[in-house]
Design a protein around this motif. Structure first.
Motif, PDB file in Angstrom:
ATOM      1  N   GLU A  74       0.823  -1.206   0.000  1.00 27.71           N
ATOM      2  CA  GLU A  74       0.000   0.000   0.000  1.00 27.71           C
ATOM      3  C   GLU A  74       0.863   1.265   0.000  1.00 27.71           C
ATOM      4  O   GLU A  74       0.516   2.264  -0.640  1.00 27.71           O
ATOM      5  CB  GLU A  74      -0.931  -0.002   1.223  1.00 27.71           C
ATOM      6  N   GLU A  75       1.979   1.211   0.712  1.00 32.97           N
ATOM      7  CA  GLU A  75       2.880   2.372   0.751  1.00 32.97           C
ATOM      8  C   GLU A  75       3.631   2.546  -0.561  1.00 32.97           C
ATOM      9  O   GLU A  75       3.972   3.669  -0.952  1.00 32.97           O
ATOM     10  CB  GLU A  75       3.875   2.211   1.905  1.00 32.97           C
ATOM     11  N   ALA A  76       3.877   1.416  -1.251  1.00 34.17           N
ATOM     12  CA  ALA A  76       4.657   1.474  -2.489  1.00 34.17           C
ATOM     13  C   ALA A  76       3.832   1.880  -3.702  1.00 34.17           C
ATOM     14  O   ALA A  76       4.356   2.456  -4.656  1.00 34.17           O
ATOM     15  CB  ALA A  76       5.316   0.115  -2.745  1.00 34.17           C
ATOM     16  N   LYS A  77       2.538   1.581  -3.677  1.00 39.31           N
ATOM     17  CA  LYS A  77       1.681   1.872  -4.831  1.00 39.31           C
ATOM     18  C   LYS A  77       1.751   3.330  -5.282  1.00 39.31           C
ATOM     19  O   LYS A  77       1.985   3.607  -6.466  1.00 39.31           O
ATOM     20  CB  LYS A  77       0.230   1.496  -4.511  1.00 39.31           C
ATOM     21  N   PRO A  78       1.547   4.301  -4.391  1.00 35.97           N
ATOM     22  CA  PRO A  78       1.564   5.704  -4.839  1.00 35.97           C
ATOM     23  C   PRO A  78       2.929   6.132  -5.374  1.00 35.97           C
ATOM     24  O   PRO A  78       3.011   7.068  -6.176  1.00 35.97           O
ATOM     25  CB  PRO A  78       1.216   6.487  -3.556  1.00 35.97           C
ATOM     26  N   ASP A 139       8.641  -8.803 -11.324  1.00 35.42           N
ATOM     27  CA  ASP A 139       7.976  -7.829 -12.202  1.00 35.42           C
ATOM     28  C   ASP A 139       6.531  -8.228 -12.497  1.00 35.42           C
ATOM     29  O   ASP A 139       5.637  -7.375 -12.582  1.00 35.42           O
ATOM     30  CB  ASP A 139       8.735  -7.697 -13.526  1.00 35.42           C
ATOM     31  N   ARG A 140       6.318  -9.532 -12.669  1.00 33.71           N
ATOM     32  CA  ARG A 140       4.972 -10.000 -13.025  1.00 33.71           C
ATOM     33  C   ARG A 140       3.972  -9.719 -11.913  1.00 33.71           C
ATOM     34  O   ARG A 140       2.880  -9.201 -12.163  1.00 33.71           O
ATOM     35  CB  ARG A 140       5.007 -11.501 -13.331  1.00 33.71           C
ATOM     36  N   ILE A 141       4.333 -10.091 -10.696  1.00 37.44           N
ATOM     37  CA  ILE A 141       3.389  -9.908  -9.598  1.00 37.44           C
ATOM     38  C   ILE A 141       3.203  -8.422  -9.292  1.00 37.44           C
ATOM     39  O   ILE A 141       2.115  -7.984  -8.923  1.00 37.44           O
ATOM     40  CB  ILE A 141       3.853 -10.682  -8.338  1.00 37.44           C
ATOM     41  N   ALA A 142       4.262  -7.622  -9.474  1.00 41.85           N
ATOM     42  CA  ALA A 142       4.142  -6.174  -9.263  1.00 41.85           C
ATOM     43  C   ALA A 142       3.160  -5.583 -10.264  1.00 41.85           C
ATOM     44  O   ALA A 142       2.305  -4.757  -9.908  1.00 41.85           O
ATOM     45  CB  ALA A 142       5.513  -5.511  -9.393  1.00 41.85           C
ATOM     46  N   LEU A 143       3.276  -5.992 -11.529  1.00 42.03           N
ATOM     47  CA  LEU A 143       2.360  -5.504 -12.562  1.00 42.03           C
ATOM     48  C   LEU A 143       0.941  -5.968 -12.284  1.00 42.03           C
ATOM     49  O   LEU A 143      -0.025  -5.210 -12.444  1.00 42.03           O
ATOM     50  CB  LEU A 143       2.818  -6.001 -13.933  1.00 42.03           C
ATOM     51  N   PHE A 144       0.809  -7.223 -11.853  1.00 45.63           N
ATOM     52  CA  PHE A 144      -0.494  -7.799 -11.545  1.00 45.63           C
ATOM     53  C   PHE A 144      -1.213  -6.961 -10.486  1.00 45.63           C
ATOM     54  O   PHE A 144      -2.397  -6.635 -10.638  1.00 45.63           O
ATOM     55  CB  PHE A 144      -0.300  -9.226 -11.043  1.00 45.63           C
ATOM     56  N   ILE A 145      -0.511  -6.588  -9.441  1.00 47.93           N
ATOM     57  CA  ILE A 145      -1.126  -5.808  -8.369  1.00 47.93           C
ATOM     58  C   ILE A 145      -1.378  -4.371  -8.819  1.00 47.93           C
ATOM     59  O   ILE A 145      -2.435  -3.796  -8.557  1.00 47.93           O
ATOM     60  CB  ILE A 145      -0.241  -5.839  -7.114  1.00 47.93           C
TER      61      ILE A 145
END
Length: 229
Positions: A74-78, A139-145
């Motif tokens: 949640e902190e990394a998304k923005p 990278d895949r899971i980061a993009l997925f989220i």
């Protein structure tokens, strides 16, 4: 056949996941593991399985804390920094693989001779799944989220359950499943994967459907289905 190996492993884990199940449930899990080991002439291995289950849980706790990961995401998304979060956790994948292999090794004596032949395949499959998720440091899971993957799965949860229900038609119980030929098993897998991908393609972003399709293909290529195509 492989599902039994996974079942016993998770029953063993469930027996000691005190933070997830009640004492009564934990005893039920332990009883089921004991019965399975006894059935296959490995009653003396029950304690080994129990200890391996405890070790597996401790391993998981030491590597991943769900609440911490959720907070970090949640902190990394923005900040657009999801890749950094998953790079950190994917760096722990070798330890996770070792934990899984150790658990399966402990469970193996409680399986019948035929199922024991699949343990190596299970180890390989879990390694491949982890490698898929952690491709290029996650990278895949980061993009997925980032593209709303979890929300997409939640939105389509009922349709995914319906997909599973359709695949079970004509296979009412375990005995019926065991009688399926490799070709029939592969057909069931293809039916399920196609149905789930179609459901996820109905989400606003195409990422979830595309990633699910890639994952199913990746898994399929690591099974006998790849040779039966």
């Amino acid at each position: 056949m492989i599902w039994k190996t996974i079942l016993v492993a998770f029953l063993a884990v469930g027996a000691f996941a005190q933070y997830q199940v009640t004492d009564e449930q934990r005893q039920q899990f332990k009883s089921m593991v004991t019965q399975y080991c006894k059935k296959n002439g490995a009653e003396d291995k029950v304690e080994d399985v129990e200890n391996a289950a405890k070790s597996f849980i401790e391993c998981g706790k030491s590597l991943f804390d769900p609440e911490t990961i959720k907070k970090e995401i949640e902190e990394a998304k923005p900040k657009g920094a999801l890749d950094e979060v998953f790079k950190k956790y994917c760096a722990k994948s070798p330890q996770l693989k070792t934990c899984i292999h150790t658990l399966l090794t402990a469970v193996t004596p409680c399986l019948d001779a035929t199922l024991r032949e699949h343990v190596t395949s299970i180890n390989n499959a879990t390694d491949q799944l982890i490698d898929f998720v952690c491709y290029k440091d996650g990278d895949r899971i980061a993009l997925f989220i980032a593209e709303g993957g979890p929300e997409c799965f939640q939105e389509k949860a009922n349709q995914i359950r319906e997909c599973a229900g359709k695949v079970r038609e004509g296979v009412p119980d375990v005995d019926a499943a065991k009688k399926l030929t490799i070709q029939e098993q592969c057909a069931k897998f293809d039916e399920l994967s196609s149905c789930i991908v179609r459901a996820l393609e109905g989400c606003a972003a195409p990422t979830s459907g595309n990633m699910a399709e890639s994952l199913f293909k990746y898994v399929r290529n690591g099974t006998p289905c790849a040779k039966s195509s």
